[in-house]
Design an enzyme around this catalytic site. Structure first.
Site, PDB file in Angstrom:
ATOM      1  N   GLY A  74       0.785  -1.227   0.000  1.00 41.82           N
ATOM      2  CA  GLY A  74       0.000   0.000   0.000  1.00 41.82           C
ATOM      3  C   GLY A  74       0.814   1.272   0.000  1.00 41.82           C
ATOM      4  O   GLY A  74       0.344   2.319   0.462  1.00 41.82           O
TER       5      GLY A  74
ATOM      6  N   ASN B 197       1.569   3.083  -2.561  1.00 37.39           N
ATOM      7  CA  ASN B 197       0.875   4.039  -3.434  1.00 37.39           C
ATOM      8  C   ASN B 197      -0.333   4.634  -2.715  1.00 37.39           C
ATOM      9  O   ASN B 197      -0.605   5.830  -2.814  1.00 37.39           O
ATOM     10  CB  ASN B 197       0.456   3.361  -4.739  1.00 37.39           C
ATOM     11  CG  ASN B 197       1.606   3.251  -5.727  1.00 37.39           C
ATOM     12  OD1 ASN B 197       1.977   4.230  -6.346  1.00 37.39           O
ATOM     13  ND2 ASN B 197       2.173   2.074  -5.848  1.00 37.39           N
TER      14      ASN B 197
ATOM     15  N   MET C  83      -3.536  -6.820  -7.195  1.00 37.34           N
ATOM     16  CA  MET C  83      -2.903  -7.889  -7.969  1.00 37.34           C
ATOM     17  C   MET C  83      -3.888  -8.913  -8.516  1.00 37.34           C
ATOM     18  O   MET C  83      -3.549 -10.055  -8.753  1.00 37.34           O
ATOM     19  CB  MET C  83      -1.849  -8.600  -7.099  1.00 37.34           C
ATOM     20  CG  MET C  83      -0.809  -7.676  -6.516  1.00 37.34           C
ATOM     21  SD  MET C  83      -0.050  -6.614  -7.772  1.00 37.34           S
ATOM     22  CE  MET C  83       1.162  -7.735  -8.424  1.00 37.34           C
TER      23      MET C  83
ATOM     24  N   ILE D 276      -7.090  -9.665 -11.426  1.00 37.30           N
ATOM     25  CA  ILE D 276      -7.726  -9.146 -12.644  1.00 37.30           C
ATOM     26  C   ILE D 276      -9.166  -8.749 -12.317  1.00 37.30           C
ATOM     27  O   ILE D 276      -9.903  -9.501 -11.667  1.00 37.30           O
ATOM     28  CB  ILE D 276      -7.699 -10.219 -13.756  1.00 37.30           C
ATOM     29  CG1 ILE D 276      -6.238 -10.459 -14.192  1.00 37.30           C
ATOM     30  CG2 ILE D 276      -8.559  -9.793 -14.940  1.00 37.30           C
ATOM     31  CD1 ILE D 276      -6.067 -11.564 -15.212  1.00 37.30           C
ATOM     32  N   LEU D 277      -9.563  -7.542 -12.714  1.00 42.19           N
ATOM     33  CA  LEU D 277     -10.936  -7.081 -12.486  1.00 42.19           C
ATOM     34  C   LEU D 277     -11.767  -7.562 -13.674  1.00 42.19           C
ATOM     35  O   LEU D 277     -11.517  -7.191 -14.809  1.00 42.19           O
ATOM     36  CB  LEU D 277     -10.972  -5.553 -12.403  1.00 42.19           C
ATOM     37  CG  LEU D 277     -10.324  -4.963 -11.143  1.00 42.19           C
ATOM     38  CD1 LEU D 277     -10.187  -3.462 -11.277  1.00 42.19           C
ATOM     39  CD2 LEU D 277     -11.147  -5.327  -9.911  1.00 42.19           C
TER      40      LEU D 277
ATOM     41  N   ASN E 254      -5.229   2.567 -13.013  1.00 45.03           N
ATOM     42  CA  ASN E 254      -4.284   1.599 -12.457  1.00 45.03           C
ATOM     43  C   ASN E 254      -2.880   2.144 -12.633  1.00 45.03           C
ATOM     44  O   ASN E 254      -2.561   2.770 -13.650  1.00 45.03           O
ATOM     45  CB  ASN E 254      -4.405   0.250 -13.190  1.00 45.03           C
ATOM     46  CG  ASN E 254      -3.454  -0.801 -12.604  1.00 45.03           C
ATOM     47  OD1 ASN E 254      -3.329  -0.937 -11.403  1.00 45.03           O
ATOM     48  ND2 ASN E 254      -2.768  -1.522 -13.487  1.00 45.03           N
TER      49      ASN E 254
ATOM     50  N   HIS F 277       0.863   0.878 -13.075  1.00 46.30           N
ATOM     51  CA  HIS F 277       1.521  -0.374 -13.459  1.00 46.30           C
ATOM     52  C   HIS F 277       3.020  -0.103 -13.604  1.00 46.30           C
ATOM     53  O   HIS F 277       3.406   0.893 -14.234  1.00 46.30           O
ATOM     54  CB  HIS F 277       0.940  -0.886 -14.778  1.00 46.30           C
ATOM     55  CG  HIS F 277       1.581  -2.142 -15.271  1.00 46.30           C
ATOM     56  ND1 HIS F 277       1.341  -3.373 -14.704  1.00 46.30           N
ATOM     57  CD2 HIS F 277       2.477  -2.349 -16.268  1.00 46.30           C
ATOM     58  CE1 HIS F 277       2.064  -4.288 -15.340  1.00 46.30           C
ATOM     59  NE2 HIS F 277       2.761  -3.690 -16.293  1.00 46.30           N
TER      60      HIS F 277
ATOM     61  N   SER G 271       3.511   3.441 -15.443  1.00 43.81           N
ATOM     62  CA  SER G 271       2.451   4.043 -16.259  1.00 43.81           C
ATOM     63  C   SER G 271       1.149   4.082 -15.461  1.00 43.81           C
ATOM     64  O   SER G 271       0.881   3.172 -14.667  1.00 43.81           O
ATOM     65  CB  SER G 271       2.194   3.202 -17.530  1.00 43.81           C
ATOM     66  OG  SER G 271       3.378   3.022 -18.267  1.00 43.81           O
TER      67      SER G 271
ATOM     68  N   GLU H  43      -9.259  -6.186 -20.583  1.00 35.58           N
ATOM     69  CA  GLU H  43      -7.984  -6.832 -20.922  1.00 35.58           C
ATOM     70  C   GLU H  43      -6.884  -6.306 -19.989  1.00 35.58           C
ATOM     71  O   GLU H  43      -6.783  -5.090 -19.757  1.00 35.58           O
ATOM     72  CB  GLU H  43      -7.616  -6.525 -22.378  1.00 35.58           C
ATOM     73  CG  GLU H  43      -6.407  -7.302 -22.883  1.00 35.58           C
ATOM     74  CD  GLU H  43      -5.961  -6.827 -24.273  1.00 35.58           C
ATOM     75  OE1 GLU H  43      -6.705  -6.025 -24.884  1.00 35.58           O
ATOM     76  OE2 GLU H  43      -4.869  -7.227 -24.705  1.00 35.58           O
ATOM     77  N   LEU H  44      -6.092  -7.202 -19.466  1.00 31.17           N
ATOM     78  CA  LEU H  44      -5.096  -6.868 -18.438  1.00 31.17           C
ATOM     79  C   LEU H  44      -4.108  -5.800 -18.899  1.00 31.17           C
ATOM     80  O   LEU H  44      -3.460  -5.934 -19.943  1.00 31.17           O
ATOM     81  CB  LEU H  44      -4.315  -8.144 -18.061  1.00 31.17           C
ATOM     82  CG  LEU H  44      -3.225  -7.963 -16.998  1.00 31.17           C
ATOM     83  CD1 LEU H  44      -3.823  -7.546 -15.665  1.00 31.17           C
ATOM     84  CD2 LEU H  44      -2.398  -9.222 -16.860  1.00 31.17           C
ATOM     85  N   ASP H  45      -4.011  -4.722 -18.127  1.00 31.27           N
ATOM     86  CA  ASP H  45      -3.008  -3.664 -18.354  1.00 31.27           C
ATOM     87  C   ASP H  45      -3.046  -3.122 -19.778  1.00 31.27           C
ATOM     88  O   ASP H  45      -2.015  -2.715 -20.317  1.00 31.27           O
ATOM     89  CB  ASP H  45      -1.601  -4.213 -18.045  1.00 31.27           C
ATOM     90  CG  ASP H  45      -1.475  -4.621 -16.580  1.00 31.27           C
ATOM     91  OD1 ASP H  45      -0.706  -5.558 -16.303  1.00 31.27           O
ATOM     92  OD2 ASP H  45      -2.156  -4.009 -15.740  1.00 31.27           O
TER      93      ASP H  45
HETATM   94  C1  GRF Z   1       3.914  -1.423  -7.182  1.00 24.75           C
HETATM   95  O1  GRF Z   1       5.088  -1.623  -7.933  1.00 24.75           O
HETATM   96  C2  GRF Z   1       2.746  -1.249  -8.122  1.00 24.75           C
HETATM   97  O2  GRF Z   1       3.097  -0.631  -9.338  1.00 24.75           O
HETATM   98  C3  GRF Z   1       2.358  -2.656  -8.376  1.00 24.75           C
HETATM   99  O3  GRF Z   1       2.390  -3.228  -7.085  1.00 24.75           O
HETATM  100  C4  GRF Z   1       3.553  -2.699  -6.415  1.00 24.75           C
HETATM  101  C5  GRF Z   1       3.239  -2.483  -4.962  1.00 24.75           C
HETATM  102  O4  GRF Z   1       2.540  -1.318  -4.812  1.00 24.75           O
HETATM  103  N1  GRF Z   1       1.088  -2.757  -9.012  1.00 24.75           N
HETATM  104  P1  GRF Z   1       2.113  -0.776  -3.347  1.00 24.75           P
HETATM  105  O5  GRF Z   1       3.419  -0.498  -2.582  1.00 24.75           O
HETATM  106  O6  GRF Z   1       1.333  -1.871  -2.679  1.00 24.75           O
HETATM  107  O7  GRF Z   1       1.336   0.463  -3.613  1.00 24.75           O
END
Ligand code: GRF
Length: 212
Positions: free
Chosen positions: A11, A13, A87, A89-90, A104, A106, A133, A140-142
């Site tokens: 977490g 981010n 982590m 897929i929605l 998202n 990524h 990004s 579709e994933l990412d």
């Molecule tokens: C990050 O690299 C993010 O880009 C990826 O998961 C990793 C962990 O992110 N999707 P966080 O520290 O849990 O926000």
């Protein structure tokens, strides 16, 4: 701007979003943190009433979990949904429910390296640049339209871990920059295209941030 944040792990981010809100740098409110892992440290970063989590593996199929997740997210009445280290897929049902309002972050320069292990793949390809990004989420994933990206150099002695750490340094300011534009009403999606200030983006915005 009401933000529902989906996270599966640490977490960092999410914490960057919370810190920016606390300092007034981001005019938004986190109205819920939703996880497929009840033990995700991300959940501990917000007060208990804002946490929602279910063990995805307790569900018969992806659709059942996705529907329950969508109902919980909808109940928080978000303006935007942000996947920040989420982590899973929605599924289509979830995406359609919030289409055009799901972002998202990524850790790659999309469309390169969709999916997992992006840092190791960049190293294996001897890329000179890697990065992160922010894109719209579609089924579709990412693969949704990229709004902005932040490059980092790949150093000769980099490992997947050192490269991931450098990318993480730009993920936070990149995500915040896009969310600030979103809070200002500058971001939209139309027929699969990212729209910024009313204009379709033909190439994603390149944002540069210092790294150590
Ligand atoms: C990050 O690299 C993010 O880009 C990826 O998961 C990793 C962990 O992110 N999707 P966080 O520290 O849990 O926000």
């Amino acid at each position: 701007m009401r933000l529902a944040v989906l996270a599966s792990g640490r977490g960092s981010n999410l914490q960057a979003i919370l810190d920016a809100i606390a300092t007034g740098a981001l005019e938004a409110r986190v109205v819920g943190v939703f996880s497929d892992k009840p033990t995700a440290p991300a959940l501990q970063r917000v007060p208990e009433p804002l946490r929602w989590s279910r063990k995805a593996k307790d569900y018969a199929d992806r659709g059942a979990f996705g529907t329950e997740l969508a109902d919980a997210v909808a109940a928080s009445q978000p303006d935007w949904v942000v996947c920040a280290g989420y982590m899973r897929i929605l599924g289509d049902a979830f995406v359609q429910r919030f289409r055009g309002r799901i972002l998202n972050i990524h850790p790659s320069l999309l469309p390169k390296y969709r999916g997992l292990h992006t840092h190791a793949r960049a190293l294996a390809a001897s890329d000179a640049e890697h990065g992160a990004s922010v894109h719209f989420v579609i089924p579709e994933l990412d693969a949704g339209a990229v709004i902005a990206y932040a490059p980092v150099p790949v150093l000769t002695d980099d490992t997947a871990e050192s490269l991931a750490a450098r990318v993480l340094q730009v993920e936070h300011p990149l995500l915040l920059a896009v969310l600030q534009m979103t809070a200002a009403g500058r971001i939209d999606e139309q027929s699969g295209r990212a729209i910024v200030d009313g204009q379709p983006l033909f190439t994603p915005l390149r944002l540069e941030f210092a790294t150590t």
